[in-house]
Write an enzyme that holds these catalytic residues in place. Structure first.
Site, PDB file in Angstrom:
ATOM      1  N   LYS A 196       0.737  -1.354  -0.022  1.00 21.88           N
ATOM      2  CA  LYS A 196       0.150   0.101   0.092  1.00 21.88           C
ATOM      3  C   LYS A 196       0.899   1.399  -0.023  1.00 21.88           C
ATOM      4  CE  LYS A 196      -2.120  -0.839   3.757  1.00 21.88           C
ATOM      5  NZ  LYS A 196      -1.622  -2.213   4.209  1.00 21.88           N
TER       6      LYS A 196
ATOM      7  N   ARG B 262      -8.960   1.184   9.249  1.00 24.95           N
ATOM      8  CA  ARG B 262      -8.280  -0.095   9.602  1.00 24.95           C
ATOM      9  C   ARG B 262      -9.543  -0.874  10.458  1.00 24.95           C
ATOM     10  NH1 ARG B 262      -2.637   0.582   8.971  1.00 24.95           N
ATOM     11  NH2 ARG B 262      -1.489  -1.178   9.454  1.00 24.95           N
TER      12      ARG B 262
ATOM     13  N   ARG C 267      11.743  -6.679   5.157  1.00 26.88           N
ATOM     14  CA  ARG C 267      11.898  -5.183   5.128  1.00 26.88           C
ATOM     15  C   ARG C 267      12.373  -4.364   6.161  1.00 26.88           C
ATOM     16  NH1 ARG C 267       5.761  -2.521   4.830  1.00 26.88           N
ATOM     17  NH2 ARG C 267       5.831  -3.278   7.013  1.00 26.88           N
TER      18      ARG C 267
ATOM     19  N   ARG D  86      11.739  -3.108   9.173  1.00 21.32           N
ATOM     20  CA  ARG D  86      11.409  -2.012  10.141  1.00 21.32           C
ATOM     21  C   ARG D  86      11.118  -2.492  11.293  1.00 21.32           C
ATOM     22  NH1 ARG D  86       5.806   0.175   7.694  1.00 21.32           N
ATOM     23  NH2 ARG D  86       4.785  -0.880   9.236  1.00 21.32           N
TER      24      ARG D  86
ATOM     25  N   ARG E  17       0.304  -8.530  13.400  1.00 21.24           N
ATOM     26  CA  ARG E  17      -0.489  -7.439  12.647  1.00 21.24           C
ATOM     27  C   ARG E  17      -1.465  -8.423  11.474  1.00 21.24           C
ATOM     28  NH1 ARG E  17       4.697  -4.950  11.564  1.00 21.24           N
ATOM     29  NH2 ARG E  17       4.098  -4.323   9.206  1.00 21.24           N
TER      30      ARG E  17
HETATM   31  P1  ADP Z   1       1.485  -1.763   7.820  1.00 19.92           P
HETATM   32  O1  ADP Z   1       0.401  -1.745   6.955  1.00 19.92           O
HETATM   33  O2  ADP Z   1       2.717  -2.353   6.667  1.00 19.92           O
HETATM   34  O3  ADP Z   1       1.312  -2.725   9.009  1.00 19.92           O
HETATM   35  P2  ADP Z   1       1.481   0.881   8.669  1.00 19.92           P
HETATM   36  O4  ADP Z   1       2.605   1.734   8.284  1.00 19.92           O
HETATM   37  O5  ADP Z   1       0.148   1.228   7.652  1.00 19.92           O
HETATM   38  O6  ADP Z   1       2.234  -0.399   8.153  1.00 19.92           O
HETATM   39  O7  ADP Z   1       1.087   0.758  10.162  1.00 19.92           O
HETATM   40  C1  ADP Z   1       1.962   0.543  11.173  1.00 19.92           C
HETATM   41  C2  ADP Z   1       1.084   0.490  12.563  1.00 19.92           C
HETATM   42  O8  ADP Z   1       0.629   1.629  12.797  1.00 19.92           O
HETATM   43  C3  ADP Z   1       0.152  -0.545  12.718  1.00 19.92           C
HETATM   44  O9  ADP Z   1       0.667  -1.955  12.954  1.00 19.92           O
HETATM   45  C4  ADP Z   1      -0.570   0.026  13.908  1.00 19.92           C
HETATM   46  O10 ADP Z   1      -0.160   0.209  15.288  1.00 19.92           O
HETATM   47  C5  ADP Z   1      -0.491   1.637  13.536  1.00 19.92           C
HETATM   48  N1  ADP Z   1      -1.616   2.078  12.614  1.00 19.92           N
HETATM   49  C6  ADP Z   1      -1.560   2.614  11.555  1.00 19.92           C
HETATM   50  N2  ADP Z   1      -2.686   2.984  11.071  1.00 19.92           N
HETATM   51  C7  ADP Z   1      -3.604   2.695  12.126  1.00 19.92           C
HETATM   52  C8  ADP Z   1      -5.102   2.878  12.196  1.00 19.92           C
HETATM   53  N3  ADP Z   1      -5.978   3.464  11.207  1.00 19.92           N
HETATM   54  N4  ADP Z   1      -5.453   2.571  13.350  1.00 19.92           N
HETATM   55  C9  ADP Z   1      -4.906   2.161  14.117  1.00 19.92           C
HETATM   56  N5  ADP Z   1      -3.500   1.970  14.134  1.00 19.92           N
HETATM   57  C10 ADP Z   1      -2.816   2.275  13.217  1.00 19.92           C
END
Ligand code: ADP
Length: 190
Positions: free
Chosen positions: A14, A89, A128, A130, A141
């Site tokens: 994404k 989410r 990755r 991170r 996750r």
């Molecule tokens: P990925 O989709 O690769 O897991 P993201 O960068 O989208 O990585 O998200 C990393 C973390 O940030 C998530 O695991 C969560 O803890 C938090 N996060 C991101 N967006 C949201 C959201 N909309 N609601 C709650 N937590 C979020």
């Protein structure tokens, strides 16, 4: 001008795709994950509140995200359209966004599901590196995705604006499919 929501599991691409598409189209890229990571690294109140959740692979409490999104969508660059990456989410975030957009007299054009097989996701995430990409957090996750985020697909399916794109292809090919959607081209690209 398009307003897009990128859905799909962690590791689906994404962020990568949204960034590329934003650069090619001039649409604002809004990543809640990036916003949270930047808040964490600069040690803001939000960052302090979010850190333990992000580190464990849990969702950050809705209230923190809602204020963040409300403010972000009101910034000037979002007037030219936006790509939401990582939001909504869960079902309550989707309901919140729906209401917020209605208040703002806006609507999302498409919710796009980037589809990638689970095995490929694991390989990508492990590679990755991170901070929240260690095996235990990755597993969590993916679980959180299936439990809370996958149901959001049905919300947009029922609204009639869900599209699926095969994300298990070379980066440029996936992006081409996304650009075709933005340009209002062929429907239901795979
Ligand atoms: P990925 O989709 O690769 O897991 P993201 O960068 O989208 O990585 O998200 C990393 C973390 O940030 C998530 O695991 C969560 O803890 C938090 N996060 C991101 N967006 C949201 C959201 N909309 N609601 C709650 N937590 C979020």
């Amino acid at each position: 001008m398009k307003r897009l929501i990128f859905l799909g599991p962690p590791g689906a691409g994404k962020g990568t795709q949204a960034k590329l598409l934003a650069a090619k189209t001039g649409i604002a890229h809004i990543s809640t994950g990036e916003m949270l990571r930047s808040a964490i690294s600069s040690g803001t109140t939000l960052g302090k509140q979010a850190q333990t959740y992000v580190d464990k692979g849990e969702l950050v409490p809705d209230q923190l995200l809602l204020d963040l999104i409300r403010a972000r969508l009101r910034e000037p660059d979002a007037k030219n359209g936006w790509i939401l990456d990582g939001f909504p989410r869960n079902a309550s975030q989707a309901a919140f966004l729906d209401k917020l957009l209605m208040e703002m007299n806006q609507a999302c054009d498409y919710a796009i599901n980037l589809e990638v097989p689970e095995q490929v996701l694991m390989e990508r995430l492990v590679g990755r590196g991170r901070k929240d990409d260690n095996p235990e957090t990755i597993r969590r996750r993916l679980e959180v995705y299936h439990e809370h985020t996958a149901p959001v697909l049905d919300f947009y399916l029922l609204k009639g604006n869900l599209k699926s794109v095969n994300g298990d292809r070379p980066l440029e090919e996936v992006n081409k499919s996304l650009q075709e959607i933005v340009n209002g081209g062929i429907r239901d690209l795979k």
